[in-house]
Design a protein around this motif. Sequence first.
Motif, PDB file in Angstrom:
ATOM      1  N   GLU A   4       0.866  -1.326  -0.066  1.00 18.87           N
ATOM      2  CA  GLU A   4       0.092  -0.106   0.094  1.00 18.87           C
ATOM      3  C   GLU A   4       0.864   1.293   0.119  1.00 18.87           C
ATOM      4  N   ILE A   5       0.517   1.966  -0.897  1.00 17.84           N
ATOM      5  CA  ILE A   5       1.379   3.514  -0.853  1.00 17.84           C
ATOM      6  C   ILE A   5       0.469   4.700  -0.980  1.00 17.84           C
ATOM      7  N   LEU A   6      -0.784   4.313  -1.168  1.00 18.85           N
ATOM      8  CA  LEU A   6      -1.643   5.461  -1.258  1.00 18.85           C
ATOM      9  C   LEU A   6      -2.278   5.899  -0.120  1.00 18.85           C
ATOM     10  N   GLY A   7      -1.071   6.409   0.627  1.00 20.67           N
ATOM     11  CA  GLY A   7      -1.357   6.761   2.169  1.00 20.67           C
ATOM     12  C   GLY A   7       0.065   6.544   2.760  1.00 20.67           C
ATOM     13  N   THR A   8       0.089   6.039   4.202  1.00 24.30           N
ATOM     14  CA  THR A   8       1.609   5.576   4.481  1.00 24.30           C
ATOM     15  C   THR A   8       1.778   4.200   3.891  1.00 24.30           C
ATOM     16  N   LEU A   9       3.251   3.945   4.004  1.00 23.76           N
ATOM     17  CA  LEU A   9       3.448   2.789   3.343  1.00 23.76           C
ATOM     18  C   LEU A   9       3.253   1.503   4.193  1.00 23.76           C
ATOM     19  N   GLY A  10       2.489   0.510   3.495  1.00 29.64           N
ATOM     20  CA  GLY A  10       2.161  -0.513   4.266  1.00 29.64           C
ATOM     21  C   GLY A  10       2.723  -1.909   3.562  1.00 29.64           C
ATOM     22  N   VAL A  11       2.992  -2.805   4.326  1.00 25.77           N
ATOM     23  CA  VAL A  11       3.461  -4.181   3.552  1.00 25.77           C
ATOM     24  C   VAL A  11       2.878  -5.292   4.397  1.00 25.77           C
ATOM     25  N   LYS A  12       1.699  -5.835   3.671  1.00 26.35           N
ATOM     26  CA  LYS A  12       1.377  -7.137   4.486  1.00 26.35           C
ATOM     27  C   LYS A  12       1.563  -8.468   3.732  1.00 26.35           C
ATOM     28  N   GLY A  13       1.752  -9.485   4.531  1.00 23.69           N
ATOM     29  CA  GLY A  13       2.080 -10.898   3.932  1.00 23.69           C
ATOM     30  C   GLY A  13       1.165 -11.771   4.625  1.00 23.69           C
ATOM     31  N   PRO A  14       1.171 -13.167   4.079  1.00 24.17           N
ATOM     32  CA  PRO A  14       0.400 -14.187   4.434  1.00 24.17           C
ATOM     33  C   PRO A  14       0.584 -14.481   6.091  1.00 24.17           C
ATOM     34  N   THR A  15       1.847 -13.933   6.403  1.00 24.94           N
ATOM     35  CA  THR A  15       2.127 -14.279   7.928  1.00 24.94           C
ATOM     36  C   THR A  15       2.048 -13.002   8.754  1.00 24.94           C
ATOM     37  N   LYS A 131     -11.561   4.919  -2.563  1.00 19.99           N
ATOM     38  CA  LYS A 131     -11.612   4.388  -1.188  1.00 19.99           C
ATOM     39  C   LYS A 131     -10.293   3.533  -0.926  1.00 19.99           C
ATOM     40  N   LEU A 132      -9.489   3.425  -1.840  1.00 18.42           N
ATOM     41  CA  LEU A 132      -8.127   2.925  -1.705  1.00 18.42           C
ATOM     42  C   LEU A 132      -7.212   4.103  -1.008  1.00 18.42           C
ATOM     43  N   TRP A 133      -7.477   5.262  -1.235  1.00 20.74           N
ATOM     44  CA  TRP A 133      -6.680   6.402  -0.478  1.00 20.74           C
ATOM     45  C   TRP A 133      -6.801   6.436   0.834  1.00 20.74           C
ATOM     46  N   ARG A 134      -5.766   6.342   1.700  1.00 22.72           N
ATOM     47  CA  ARG A 134      -5.895   6.475   3.012  1.00 22.72           C
ATOM     48  C   ARG A 134      -5.334   7.572   3.556  1.00 22.72           C
ATOM     49  N   GLY A 135      -4.874   8.583   2.755  1.00 20.57           N
ATOM     50  CA  GLY A 135      -4.361   9.894   3.194  1.00 20.57           C
ATOM     51  C   GLY A 135      -3.642  10.367   2.037  1.00 20.57           C
ATOM     52  N   ASP A 136      -2.547  11.128   2.367  1.00 19.14           N
ATOM     53  CA  ASP A 136      -1.642  11.678   1.307  1.00 19.14           C
ATOM     54  C   ASP A 136      -0.701  10.403   1.000  1.00 19.14           C
ATOM     55  N   ALA A 137      -0.679  10.436  -0.478  1.00 20.52           N
ATOM     56  CA  ALA A 137       0.203   9.380  -1.017  1.00 20.52           C
ATOM     57  C   ALA A 137       1.670   9.513  -0.472  1.00 20.52           C
ATOM     58  N   GLU A 155      -2.463  14.261  -8.328  1.00 23.21           N
ATOM     59  CA  GLU A 155      -3.147  14.963  -9.566  1.00 23.21           C
ATOM     60  C   GLU A 155      -4.179  13.642 -10.165  1.00 23.21           C
ATOM     61  N   MET A 156      -3.632  12.579 -10.086  1.00 23.59           N
ATOM     62  CA  MET A 156      -4.310  11.535 -10.523  1.00 23.59           C
ATOM     63  C   MET A 156      -5.597  11.508  -9.587  1.00 23.59           C
ATOM     64  N   ARG A 157      -5.479  11.388  -8.540  1.00 27.92           N
ATOM     65  CA  ARG A 157      -6.602  11.239  -7.588  1.00 27.92           C
ATOM     66  C   ARG A 157      -7.591  12.319  -7.886  1.00 27.92           C
ATOM     67  N   LEU A 158      -7.128  13.665  -7.811  1.00 26.06           N
ATOM     68  CA  LEU A 158      -8.050  14.741  -8.156  1.00 26.06           C
ATOM     69  C   LEU A 158      -8.746  14.529  -9.481  1.00 26.06           C
ATOM     70  N   ARG A 159      -7.852  14.251 -10.547  1.00 24.41           N
ATOM     71  CA  ARG A 159      -8.731  13.989 -11.670  1.00 24.41           C
ATOM     72  C   ARG A 159      -9.834  12.970 -11.631  1.00 24.41           C
ATOM     73  N   ALA A 160      -9.385  11.959 -10.906  1.00 22.28           N
ATOM     74  CA  ALA A 160     -10.398  10.820 -10.926  1.00 22.28           C
ATOM     75  C   ALA A 160     -11.638  11.436 -10.296  1.00 22.28           C
ATOM     76  N   VAL A 161     -11.198  12.156  -9.093  1.00 24.21           N
ATOM     77  CA  VAL A 161     -12.442  13.042  -8.045  1.00 24.21           C
ATOM     78  C   VAL A 161     -13.425  13.733  -9.157  1.00 24.21           C
ATOM     79  N   GLU A 162     -12.823  14.466  -9.838  1.00 29.91           N
ATOM     80  CA  GLU A 162     -13.626  15.202 -10.607  1.00 29.91           C
ATOM     81  C   GLU A 162     -14.271  14.445 -11.760  1.00 29.91           C
ATOM     82  N   GLU A 163     -13.828  13.514 -12.177  1.00 28.85           N
ATOM     83  CA  GLU A 163     -14.703  12.586 -13.165  1.00 28.85           C
ATOM     84  C   GLU A 163     -15.521  11.787 -12.545  1.00 28.85           C
ATOM     85  N   PHE A 164     -15.513  11.467 -11.239  1.00 31.48           N
ATOM     86  CA  PHE A 164     -16.637  10.906 -10.078  1.00 31.48           C
ATOM     87  C   PHE A 164     -17.639  11.734 -10.104  1.00 31.48           C
ATOM     88  N   MET A 165     -17.158  13.142  -9.820  1.00 31.33           N
ATOM     89  CA  MET A 165     -18.262  14.111  -9.396  1.00 31.33           C
ATOM     90  C   MET A 165     -18.968  14.512 -10.624  1.00 31.33           C
TER      91      MET A 165
END
Length: 1024
Positions: A4-15, A131-137, A155-165
């Motif tokens: 996960e990088i759309l917010g704070t960095l996160g790494v999750k594995g099977p264990t 919804k994948l965004w958890r804060g600032d990328a 910029e990608m997020r805002l463009r997607a927001v404008e299209e969504f709106m």
Amino acid sequence: MNFEILGTLGVKGPTGTATIRAARQRIVLVMLLLEAGRVVPVDRLSTAIWDDAPPQTARGQIQICVSALRRALADVGLPDRLETCAPGYLIHAGPDEVDLLVFERLVAEGRQSAEEQRLDEAIGRYERALKLWRGDALAGVESRLVAAAGARLEEMRLRAVEEFMDLRLRQSGHQEMIAELADLVASNPLREHLRAQLMLALFRSGRQGEALACYRDGRQTLVDELGIEPSAELREVERAVLGGETDYELDPRAATQPADVTPADYRPARLLPPDIGDYTGNRPLLDRLQEIVTAEPDDGNAAPRIISVSGTGGVGKSALAIRVAHATKDFFPDGQLYARLNGNNTPLGAAQVLERFLRALGVPHVMIPGGIEERAETLRALLAGRRVLMVLDEVADEEQVRMLVPNSAPSVVILTSRRRLTALPAAHHVECPLLEPSDSVELLAQIAGPGRIYAEPTQALRLSSMCGHLPLALRAAGGRLLIRPHWTVARMAERFADTSRRLDELSHGEQSLRANIAPSYEWLSDPARRLFRLLGVLEARDFPEWICAPLLGSDDDAGAEALSELVTAQLLEVETPVGGRARFRMHGLIRIFAAERHDAEDRAEDGAEALRRALGAWLYVAEKAHRSEYGGDHTVLHSDAVRWKVDETLCEELLADPLEWFAVEKDALVAMVGQAADLGADDLCWDLAVTLVTIFEVRSEFVEWRATHDSALAAVRRSGNKYGEAAVLYSMGALAAAEYRLDDAARLSRAADELFVDQRVLYGRALVLRNLAFIDRAQGRHEEARRKYEQAREWFRFAGDVIGEAHVLSGLAQLAVIAHDRRAALGHLTEAIRLTEGRSRRMEAQLRYRLGEVALKGDDIGTALDCFHDVLEIVVEYGDRIGEAYARYGQGLAQTAAGDADRAVGTLRQAGKVAAESGDRMVSARIQLAWAEAEYAIGSRDMAARLAGAALQSFRQLGDQVWQARGLRLLGDTIADTATAMAAWREALTILGKVDSQDARDLAEELVRRLTSASLAFQVGEAS
């Protein structure tokens, strides 16, 4: 998803979840995830971590980061994800494993559904994506490149927001969208499509007045911030609201579709600001840049020429760029584009600049696309094949301008930035330098009036120097003079002399140096800010990278990262000697700002502790340098001051040549001795001062030796540190002996001895006694000297100081030579060489010189020449100027003794030059006398007489009676008149009558023989 990088960095594995705290590892992982499945070169990873100032070990440190990441991923069930692929690394991550990749896929699917009029499905895709965004990328990952990537993702997020709106507005969800859109507009006041959406939602909800107020607020913001009127889209919405057109619809394609622009739509733009009328200085750089700008492009090169001008704030980058642009604008008939990107404060987005350029070039607003990539495509299409000059001023970083640069060879782009924009391909990089002193005065004259400035040239130079030759500071000073016609330049200079108010004085109208520096400081991370403040109170003129860790009280990596930020922000100047490590320094006015911030933000004791740590680190390395040079802690005294341990591997690299390290670091160390005294850090102060003698005595740097010891003596006396006082007095005695101030040397040495007796420091007494023995020997008290040498030797042996013992043996050998006991001299020297073998090359040179003297006394000329040749090789390698003077002196004596006086003259002439540079008056006088003897041997009596007279005068000033007698002997030899010659010899005998030593007696006997022979000859001449 595993990553996960759309917010704070996160790494999750099977264990489990991986915890990656190390800053560099986080940067490397993010850079790989941004290019998942593609190779990221090591150079780009290096730039992400260290900007444009990577250490020499960057590649190895990145390998360590990757290894640590492999372990961390394997620990949570994600093995074999990182692969080494030349020229870098890649991470294996599927399209459903990285949230960014999932976001991009869902947005693409949403667009496809919208085009096929499946609006509910499209809205659902966008909802899931956003919804994948958890804060600032990429939040929490400190890196300029990562921050730039985060801005692109935003910029990608805002463009997607404008299209969504847009989709939701088509579904008539007006009322519930208002609050959400209002928040978006407040956060992004310059995004006109969002504002249009809010106006439409308000209007359709029956809030016509608020919709119009929203338009007026937006227009005012655009005018204030960008100097432009609202887009056609906003004006159309306003018209629809005013006309009550409740069925008005926004064109959703406006945000995504590129404009269909043809070359016929092109209109040349002339956007350059006015030329700088009083531009001054940097003529060579100005000419060079004009040549680059006006050169014809290579036929095979389709890329535009890019010139990146960097430099510290206020140095005149913008003025230089604008002057070059005006001087060359006729070469660009298709127009000149200019934009100030405000990179020093709140940087402008590329989308805003692209819109401004497109409007200026004749593109109707309705044809300007909303997406940044489409706008960039439109600009490139318009500029293709055209000769356009583009000036992008105050650039924050490379990412801010990537979308703005045209792709046509005839075009030229000039960038200015406080940062070095090294990631731009094939760019010409230039540093904007400070003004020369004469140019600084000229700029003052242009502002305040030439008559006034040139009437006080000395004060004008002083004022410009206090402005640091920085154009912004000079303009402020000149402006203040201009509005105060009753002030003299001297009065202004006096006000500037107070550094605590200098930045206040350097403020005139909108020109404020403090305000100019502040944004660069505000950009910094907390560690970099703290380092900046601490460097403001560090008095060393320049410093190495490794001193940042002790200043911060951190590890080496943290210190290096903070330093890199300061370099990137142009708050530090970098000097890299050929084949050496980089040195860093801070401009004087920036240093004042840093000291101000320290006073405002830090406790005084925090700064003092940081300086003590830095002093401890310098002392730690200086001790190691001395040990390396002498084979141990020999002939030096140390305190119990706390050291800061510097990495051993780094120390080995630094001290590959210990004396060279001392030479490079000397100026900083001398300054820090003074600062230690001011701090009251008396142990650090005196210890560092006496350790520095290692370089002072080799390079004959007697001024620095005296200055550091004066500071140290004052410090230890203030604190009542008797041991430190004894150590400093002993070293000052050694300095006096080196300068042949023998009475001062004896006084200082006896004072030190009394303190060592009180402190029961036998080793200190040994060092002092060695000095006193030298003084006795130099003043002809040879038996007293021998007794002192023998006692000192016993104490050195007890202390285990083999170098000290070798010094004593060398002195005993000299006494044996004087006594004509060549066998004893050789014995002493042989024992000294055995003790020091493999320990100190410098000591080896001194002992081999003594062997040469012994051989010369025994008429073994060949051996003497060999010894002096070996000595010369060693001392030249060391840069030991006194040693070189003695070696050449010995060679000259041996050549004269071998009957090769012509060669000796050349050797001794060179020796004299070296001795004059070294400042050793005794060896200079001896060389003059030996040169006189060589001239006399080849029949140049007049030259011999002049040289002997000069040498005699020096010996009289030095107070050495035996050498005075030797000078008089030779002077008598050169005088043709027998009576005058005899007078010189009688004077020599009178002097020798006051000296009780073997060499004095030998010389007296020789003079008696000469007088007897001359007297007989004189009597015969008179009788005839």
